[in-house]
Design a protein around this motif. Structure first.
Motif, mmCIF file in Angstrom:
data_model
loop_
_atom_site.group_PDB
_atom_site.id
_atom_site.type_symbol
_atom_site.label_atom_id
_atom_site.label_comp_id
_atom_site.label_asym_id
_atom_site.label_seq_id
_atom_site.Cartn_x
_atom_site.Cartn_y
_atom_site.Cartn_z
ATOM 1 N N VAL A 134 0.866 -1.184 0.000
ATOM 2 C CA VAL A 134 0.000 0.000 0.000
ATOM 3 C C VAL A 134 0.895 1.223 0.000
ATOM 4 C CG1 VAL A 134 -1.899 1.208 1.141
ATOM 5 C CG2 VAL A 134 -1.680 -1.275 1.415
ATOM 6 N N ILE A 135 0.565 2.221 -0.834
ATOM 7 C CA ILE A 135 1.296 3.490 -0.813
ATOM 8 C C ILE A 135 0.325 4.631 -0.544
ATOM 9 C CG2 ILE A 135 3.176 2.711 -2.288
ATOM 10 C CD1 ILE A 135 1.807 4.117 -4.642
ATOM 11 N N GLY A 136 0.821 5.657 0.143
ATOM 12 C CA GLY A 136 -0.039 6.786 0.500
ATOM 13 C C GLY A 136 -1.173 6.377 1.409
ATOM 14 N N ALA A 137 -0.941 5.394 2.268
ATOM 15 C CA ALA A 137 -2.019 4.847 3.099
ATOM 16 C C ALA A 137 -2.583 5.892 4.046
ATOM 17 C CB ALA A 137 -1.500 3.646 3.893
ATOM 18 N N ARG A 138 -3.907 5.913 4.134
ATOM 19 C CA ARG A 138 -4.591 6.833 5.047
ATOM 20 C C ARG A 138 -5.454 6.035 6.011
ATOM 21 N NH1 ARG A 138 -8.435 9.656 3.429
ATOM 22 N NH2 ARG A 138 -8.852 8.608 1.453
ATOM 23 N N MET A 139 -5.466 6.474 7.265
ATOM 24 C CA MET A 139 -6.356 5.880 8.262
ATOM 25 C C MET A 139 -6.737 6.988 9.232
ATOM 26 S SD MET A 139 -8.054 3.308 9.495
ATOM 27 C CE MET A 139 -7.429 1.899 8.556
ATOM 28 N N SER A 140 -7.950 7.510 9.069
ATOM 29 C CA SER A 140 -8.407 8.583 9.948
ATOM 30 C C SER A 140 -8.712 8.038 11.337
ATOM 31 C CB SER A 140 -9.660 9.245 9.373
ATOM 32 O OG SER A 140 -10.755 8.337 9.411
ATOM 33 N N GLN A 141 -8.836 8.941 12.293
ATOM 34 C CA GLN A 141 -9.174 8.528 13.653
ATOM 35 C C GLN A 141 -10.532 7.838 13.685
ATOM 36 O OE1 GLN A 141 -6.925 9.214 16.394
ATOM 37 N NE2 GLN A 141 -8.201 7.572 17.212
ATOM 38 N N ARG A 142 -11.470 8.370 12.911
ATOM 39 C CA ARG A 142 -12.812 7.775 12.877
ATOM 40 C C ARG A 142 -12.774 6.378 12.276
ATOM 41 N NH1 ARG A 142 -17.015 7.452 9.233
ATOM 42 N NH2 ARG A 142 -19.120 7.441 10.131
ATOM 43 N N SER A 143 -12.073 6.217 11.148
ATOM 44 C CA SER A 143 -11.996 4.890 10.524
ATOM 45 C C SER A 143 -11.291 3.896 11.437
ATOM 46 C CB SER A 143 -11.251 4.981 9.188
ATOM 47 O OG SER A 143 -11.989 5.748 8.260
ATOM 48 N N ALA A 144 -10.238 4.365 12.120
ATOM 49 C CA ALA A 144 -9.524 3.480 13.039
ATOM 50 C C ALA A 144 -10.452 3.003 14.154
ATOM 51 C CB ALA A 144 -8.314 4.198 13.623
ATOM 52 N N GLY A 145 -11.317 3.895 14.631
ATOM 53 C CA GLY A 145 -12.255 3.509 15.670
ATOM 54 C C GLY A 145 -13.234 2.443 15.196
ATOM 55 N N LEU A 146 -13.675 2.578 13.947
ATOM 56 C CA LEU A 146 -14.603 1.579 13.396
ATOM 57 C C LEU A 146 -13.913 0.236 13.201
ATOM 58 C CD1 LEU A 146 -16.428 3.811 10.755
ATOM 59 C CD2 LEU A 146 -17.354 2.981 12.928
ATOM 60 N N TRP A 147 -12.695 0.256 12.639
ATOM 61 C CA TRP A 147 -11.977 -0.993 12.407
ATOM 62 C C TRP A 147 -11.581 -1.672 13.721
ATOM 63 C CZ3 TRP A 147 -12.249 -3.831 8.415
ATOM 64 C CH2 TRP A 147 -12.298 -3.316 7.123
ATOM 65 N N SER A 148 -11.361 -0.890 14.756
ATOM 66 C CA SER A 148 -10.949 -1.489 16.035
ATOM 67 C C SER A 148 -12.030 -2.394 16.611
ATOM 68 C CB SER A 148 -10.597 -0.392 17.044
ATOM 69 O OG SER A 148 -11.756 0.351 17.414
ATOM 70 N N ARG A 149 -13.263 -2.242 16.139
ATOM 71 C CA ARG A 149 -14.345 -3.118 16.582
ATOM 72 C C ARG A 149 -14.334 -4.445 15.836
ATOM 73 N NH1 ARG A 149 -19.076 1.503 16.108
ATOM 74 N NH2 ARG A 149 -18.055 3.081 17.431
ATOM 75 N N LEU A 150 -13.500 -4.545 14.810
ATOM 76 C CA LEU A 150 -13.421 -5.773 14.002
ATOM 77 C C LEU A 150 -11.974 -6.254 13.927
ATOM 78 C CD1 LEU A 150 -15.730 -4.570 11.095
ATOM 79 C CD2 LEU A 150 -16.354 -6.241 12.868
#
Length: 400
Positions: A134-150
């Motif tokens: 992956v290049i230029g990978a982005r992970m916002s705080q909101r997305s990280a919170g959603l993924w942390s549930r899975l």
């Protein structure tokens, strides 16, 4: 297991729909039309923005290596096709479509631009021994919170990645916390800076010193810009203005503002092919010519910032060594503008102070040139050299 079962059922329904008159785009995503040829590297980006930002990397990889590019949107696919590269819509994250795609292409490396995580794609690639990057990978705080549930979904996907270059430090930290292995981390790379960093800036000259560009203006900005420029022009009679409006459909409205101030209206759309260097005001009401205007102006007011539109990118004028002025509303690029201001390359100005700011730069060409050079130097430093990343990706593709 649940994802695999539901995606298989959904694929069956979509195949029926495709047979009963579904669109060609749907058939391409299901791989029920002509199959693609083999490629060494499969590059995927969501749409135009992601693929444009990664353009220099994709083009470099395509030199001497078979590359296929996929997008989620027809506009992204068509843009890459116009580059002369093989492109098509991405296979849906469904067992049959993915299997048919991978059987046909047989990639050695799958490269994702920015951030898309597809569970089935990740697993099938790993089962075939295809390296994932992956290049230029982005992970916002909101997305990280959603993924942390899975964690049982995101963890394995991140664990299969061989190389990842984040767009920024915050994204890198969040991806590590979600399960990205340390061994996969590459230096951060802001893809959006690569293309402007390739621009060859114009030479300094007196005509450029006397030209101001108002770039991508919005409703509510043009009147203040014209008034500020007129105030500066009274002190510097040779000062020229290029008024590049964001939406050409507003050309008549903006032409009226120019007429109200007793100025001739010269429209780019009506004067194509003519030399307009002596026009006091040029209403740039065409699309696709911003590079032309940046090259002609030593001073650039980046608009969308005198009214609350969040501002536009400062890196395009920086690429052309423009001294950068901007209004107070730059939330879309607040970090970039702060960094440029610290480097002496940009200045914030209110509408009421625009005349004084323009007059100061118009009266001191060397100061404007120093600001432009500082902006370009900062862009070059922040963009970095993508060559080591490209070499690493080539190594991954050749390691199978």
């Amino acid at each position: 297991m649940i994802y695999a079962v539901t995606s298989r059922l959904a694929e069956t329904a979509l195949r029926v729909r495709a047979r009963l008159g579904g669109s060609q785009d749907l058939r391409q995503r299901l791989l029920t039309d002509a199959l693609p040829g083999r490629a060494d590297i499969w590059v995927h980006g969501a749409s135009v923005g992601e693929l444009t930002s990664a353009g220099p990397v994709i083009e470099a990889l395509a030199r001497g290596t078979r590359v296929i590019v996929t997008a989620n949107s027809p506009t992204g696919r068509d843009m890459v096709s116009a580059w002369g590269l093989t492109a098509r819509l991405a296979p849906l994250d469904m067992p049959g479509a993915l299997t048919r795609f991978l059987d046909a292409v047989q990639p050695r490396l799958q490269l994702t631009v920015e951030s898309e995580f597809w569970p089935l794609r990740s697993r099938l690639l790993a089962e075939r021994g295809v390296s994932q990057a992956v290049i230029g990978a982005r992970m916002s705080q909101r997305s990280a919170g959603l993924w942390s549930r899975l964690p049982g979904v995101i963890g394995p996907m991140l664990g299969r990645i061989s190389a990842l270059s984040a767009q920024d430090g915050g994204s890198e930290t969040r991806l590590r916390e979600l399960g990205l292995p340390e061994r996969a981390l590459l230096p951060a790379l802001d893809l959006k800076l690569l293309t402007p960093a390739r621009v060859v800036p114009p030479p300094d000259d007196a005509a450029r010193d006397r030209t101001v560009l108002a770039a991508s203006t919005h409703e509510g900005e043009e009147a203040a810009i014209l008034d500020g420029w007129l105030a500066a022009r009274r002190l510097h009679p040779g000062l020229r203005l290029i008024l590049a409006i964001r939406h050409p459909a507003r050309a008549d409205e903006v032409a009226g503002l120019i007429t109200e101030r007793g100025l001739p209206v010269i429209r780019r759309s009506e004067t194509l092919g003519q030399d307009l260097i002596d026009a006091p005001v040029l209403l740039a009401d065409t699309l696709g010519e911003m590079d032309r205007w940046y090259r002609q102006a030593a001073i650039c007011l980046v608009a969308g910032s005198l009214v609350d539109k969040g501002g536009h990118t400062p890196w395009e004028p920086a690429a052309h060594r423009c001294a950068i002025l901007h209004g107070p509303y730059v939330s879309n690029f607040s970090d970039a503008y702060a960094t440029l201001e610290d480097a002496g390359a940009a200045r914030s100005v209110e509408a009421a102070g625009l005349g004084a700011a323009l007059s100061g730069l118009a009266g001191d060409a060397m100061q404007a040139r120093r600001m432009g050079s500082a902006a370009r130097a900062l862009l070059t430093a922040r963009a970095g050299d993508p060559a080591p990343l490209i070499a690493h990706l080539r190594d991954l593709a050749n390691s199978r």
